[in-house]
Design an enzyme around this catalytic site. Structure first.
Site: not given
Length: 629
Positions: A148, A201, A219, A290-291, A313-314, A470, A515
Site C-alpha cells: 500500500y 488522481r 487496497k 478510489e482516486d 474512500d478519498d 500521500n 492512514n
C-alpha cells in the site's frame, strides 16, 4: 429438536449455544446453524480441477504443503517434491530468502529496495494466495507500506513495465454496450468487495491512466489482511476512459487506451454502465471508489450513494480518519471530545480529500452543538481553507460548489487583515489555529515560515499538525520539522509512515500515521455483515468515533492519537462492529447469510463483536475436495 435449536439461536448465539449447535445431529436445522457459526474460511473447498491446474491456481495452490492424501486425491503425486512441509516451514523458507535479499540490497536506493520487495511479494501472490496473506497479516507493520502507500504509488507509476499477470478486471470506453456480458467473464459467482478507480488522481501523483489498477489491488490486499474479506471474493477494477498524461500517451509500453479522457455525459455513461453491470451480477457487492479526480469524486458519490452500496474512500474514508485524529488531538490537549467545536482549523488543500474532511468534520461539530441551523453555521466558521490561489473567500471566481459553504465572508476576514487569496503564512499568523491540516498533495508546503507562524501565533498548549498527503514525498512537512520548529508538545500525524523523533532526555516525539486503512476495511466489513442497503453518514461517523475512542487516555496524553498498524485486525473488528450497530440503529440492516435482521437486532455489543470475528477470513489452507463438473 428444530424448535429448540431455533429458540436457542434467537435468544443468545453464545459460545455455549454454538457448541450445542455443532453437536452431530441428522437434522437439516443443525446443518444450517453450522453455516452461521463456522468461522470464515474453515470449510472444505469443492474444486473442479486437478493436477497442474491446481498448482497454477493461486486460490488453491498449497505447493509443498499438500498432504499425501490430497496429492493422491487431486492427482498431484509426482508433481511436487516428495517431502510434505508445514505451512510455517513454507513461510520460514520464504522469509529467509526475502531477508537475505534485504541484506544484500540495503545499501541501494530506498525506492529501488521497496519496489524489489513488492516484486518478490507479488510473485508469491501470483502462486499462493493463502501463504501471501499469512505473511502479510503476520508482518503487517513491515509490509503494509510495500503493498500500500507509499510503495504502491511507485508501483502505479511503473505498472506497464511491471505487468506480468493480469489481476482484476479492466472496463474501458471501448467496451461500451458490452459490460453487462463482460462481468460474467470473472470466475467468482460471489464478489463481496470491489475497489474501482479511473486512474485520474492516483495518490498525489496525478493522472496515471490504466496503471492506476495498482491502487485497487493494494487496497484489496488490506481488505483481506485487515478485515478478513475472503480473497476469492474481492475484485480490483480499472475503468479506462483514456488519460490526459501526455508522457503515457507517448509511451510505447503504455497498456491503456491511447486517447484523451472522456468528459461530460460520455464519461458518466461509462461509469453508469459499469455500476449497473456489477450490481446486476452481484446485487450485494460493495463498491469503493478510489482516486477519482476531484471534479468527479463528489458528483459520482452523490449520484450513486443512495442507490448502491458504495462509498468514496478519498472523500469519506480520509474524512473519517482525520476526524478520529482531530478528536484525538482534543483529548491530547486534556479536553473532552465535546470541545471539538471550539477548535480553529486551517486547511491546506481544497480537493476531494480536503473538502471531504472539512464537510464531515463540520457535521461532527454541528451534531455536538445540536444539529440546528445555527450549529452548522458555527461549525463552518471554524474552518479556513487555503488552496494554491490562497485563502478562499466568497469573492473567489469559479468556485467549486462543494467549497462554497466554507468560503469565508469578507466581514470575517477583513477585521483580521486578510482578504481573498491571502497566503497560508498570513492566514496562520492571523487566525492563530489550533490545528494545521494538510491535504494539498504539495510536499513541503508547511515550510519553516509556516511552522514558525503556527508556533508564534497559536494559543493552544498542544497544537496539532496533520501532514496527510500521500505518498511520503508529498507530505506537507516531516515530523522532525514539526517538533524542531513548533516544539515538543506538538501533536503530529501524517498520511504515510514516518519514524518517531528522538527529542532527547528520553522524550519521544510520536509520528502518528493517519492512514485510511484504519477505517475503510472496517467500513466495508461492517456494511457487508450488516447487509445495509446503503452506507449512511451515521455509519461513517460511528466508524470514526470508534477509532477516536480506541486509544487509551494515557496513550493519547503521550501524543499517540492513532494505534500501531500491528493492531489493525483488532481495530478493524471494532470499527466493523460499530458500523453494524449503527446500521441496525438506523434500520438499514438486512442481515447476512443466516443472520437475519431481527436476529441481528437482538445481539448485544459483545455478541456483535463475536459475530464479526467469526466472519473474518483467516489464511489457513482449506481441505480441497474434487467435484466433477
Amino acid at each position: 429438536m428444530a424448535i429448540f435449536l431455533n429458540s436457542l439461536r434467537r435468544s443468545s448465539p453464545s459460545a455455549a449455544v454454538r457448541r450445542l449447535l455443532l453437536r452431530p445431529y441428522n437434522g437439516e436445522e443443525v446443518t444450517q446453524a453450522r453455516e452461521f457459526t463456522t468461522c470464515e474460511g474453515s470449510r472444505p473447498s469443492l474444486i473442479h480441477k486437478r493436477s497442474l491446474d491446481i498448482l497454477h491456481d493461486p486460490w488453491f495452490n498449497k505447493g509443498t504443503a499438500f498432504s499425501m492424501t490430497e496429492r493422491d486425491r487431486l492427482d498431484l503425486r509426482g508433481l511436487l517434491p516428495p517431502n510434505v512441509v508445514s505451512p510455517q516451514q513454507q513461510i520460514d523458507r520464504f522469509m529467509v530468502d526475502l531477508k537475505r535479499f534485504e541484506v544484500n540490497a540495503r545499501d541501494g536506493m530506498s525506492d529501488t529496495i521497496a519496489l524489489a520487495k513488492w516484486r518478490v511479494l507479488n510473485r508469491l501472490h501470483d502462486r499462493n494466495e493463502v501463504m501471501y496473506y499469512k505473511i502479510l497479516i503476520d508482518n503487517i507493520e513491515e509490509y503494509a507500506p510495500i503493498v500500500y502507500t507509499p510503495t504502491v504509488g511507485l508501483v502505479c507509476q511503473k505498472y506497464s513495465g511491471l505487468f506480468r499477470r493480469p489481476r482484476g478486471m479492466y472496463f474501458s470506453a471501448a467496451d461500451r454496450g458490452e459490460m453487462m456480458s463482460m462481468v460474467y467473464n470473472w470466475p467468482a459467482d460471489q464478489v463481496d468487495m470491489i475497489v474501482v478507480t479511473d486512474g485520474s488522481r492516483i495518490l498525489g501523483l496525478g493522472d496515471l491512466g490504466v496503471q492506476g489498477i495498482g491502487i485497487a489491488i493494494g487496497k484489496l490486499d488490506l481488505y483481506v489482511s485487515a478485515a478478513g474479506i475472503n480473497p476469492q471474493r474481492v475484485l480490483p477494477v480499472m475503468i479506462d476512459v483514456g488519460t490526459n498524461n501526455e508522457n503515457l500517451l507517448k509511451d510505447p509500453l503504455y497498456l491503456g487506451l491511447d486517447q484523451h479522457r472522456l468528459e461530460g455525459e460520455e464519461y458518466l455513461s461509462v461509469i453508469d454502465e459499469f455500476m449497473e453491470a456489477v450490481f446486476t451480477r452481484w446485487p450485494n457487492v460493495i463498491v469503493q471508489f478510489e482516486d477519482f479526480q476531484s471534479k468527479w469524486a463528489f458528483p459520482l458519490l452523490q449520484r450513486y450513494r443512495n442507490t448502491y452500496r458504495m462509498f468514496n474512500d478519498d472523500v469519506q474514508g480520509t474524512a473519517g480518519v482525520a476526524i478520529a485524529g482531530l478528536l484525538g488531538a482534543v483529548r491530547a490537549q486534556g479536553q473532552p471530545m465535546l470541545d471539538f467545536p471550539k477548535q480553529k482549523i486551517v486547511v491546506a488543500g481544497a480537493g476531494s480529500a480536503g473538502i471531504g474532511v472539512v464537510d464531515a468534520a463540520s457535521k461532527t461539530m454541528a451534531r455536538m452543538l445540536g444539529n440546528t441551523e445555527s450549529a452548522f453555521q458555527s461549525a463552518r466558521s471554524q474552518f479556513w481553507i487555503v488552496d494554491a490561489s490562497g485563502l478562499i473567500t466568497e469573492s473567489r471566481a469559479n468556485i467549486d460548489p462543494a467549497v462554497v459553504p466554507f468560503s469565508r465572508k469578507q466581514k470575517d476576514v477583513g477585521h483580521l487583515g486578510l482578504s481573498e487569496g491571502s497566503s497560508l503564512v498570513e492566514v496562520v499568523k492571523k487566525v492563530k489555529p489550533d490545528v494545521l491540516l494538510g491535504l494539498s498533495a504539495v510536499g513541503g508546503l508547511f515550510s519553516k515560515e509556516v511552522l514558525e507562524a503556527l508556533r508564534d501565533s497559536t494559543t493552544c498548549s498542544r497544537p496539532a499538525i496533520f501532514a496527510m498527503s500521500n505518498p511520503t514525498k508529498n507530505a506537507e512537512c516531516t515530523p522532525e520539522e514539526a517538533f524542531s520548529i513548533v516544539g515538543e508538545n506538538v501533536i503530529f500525524a501524517s498520511g504515510s509512515p514516518f519514524h518517531d523523533v528522538n527529542l532527547g532526555d528520553g522524550k519521544i516525539g510520536h509520528s502518528n500515521q493517519g492512514n485510511n486503512m484504519y477505517l475503510f476495511p472496517g467500513i466495508g466489513l461492517g456494511t457487508l455483515l450488516s447487509g445495509a442497503r446503503v452506507i449512511s453518514d451515521g455509519m461513517l461517523q460511528a466508524a470514526a468515533e470508534c477509532l477516536a475512542a480506541y486509544m487509551k487516555d494515557e496513550e493519547v496524553h503521550e501524543g499517540v492519537i492513532y494505534p500501531p498498524i500491528s493492531r489493525i485486525r483488532d481495530i478493524t473488528k471494532e470499527v466493523a462492529a460499530a458500523v453494524v450497530r449503527e446500521a441496525v440503529k438506523e434500520d438499514l440492516a438486512e442481515g447476512y447469510r443466516d443472520m437475519d435482521p431481527r436476529e441481528l437486532q437482538r445481539l448485544n455489543e459483545e455478541e456483535i463483536i463475536e459475530y464479526v470475528q467469526n466472519n473474518m477470513w483467516s489464511p489457513v489452507y482449506p481441505t480441497l475436495v474434487y467435484k466433477q463438473d
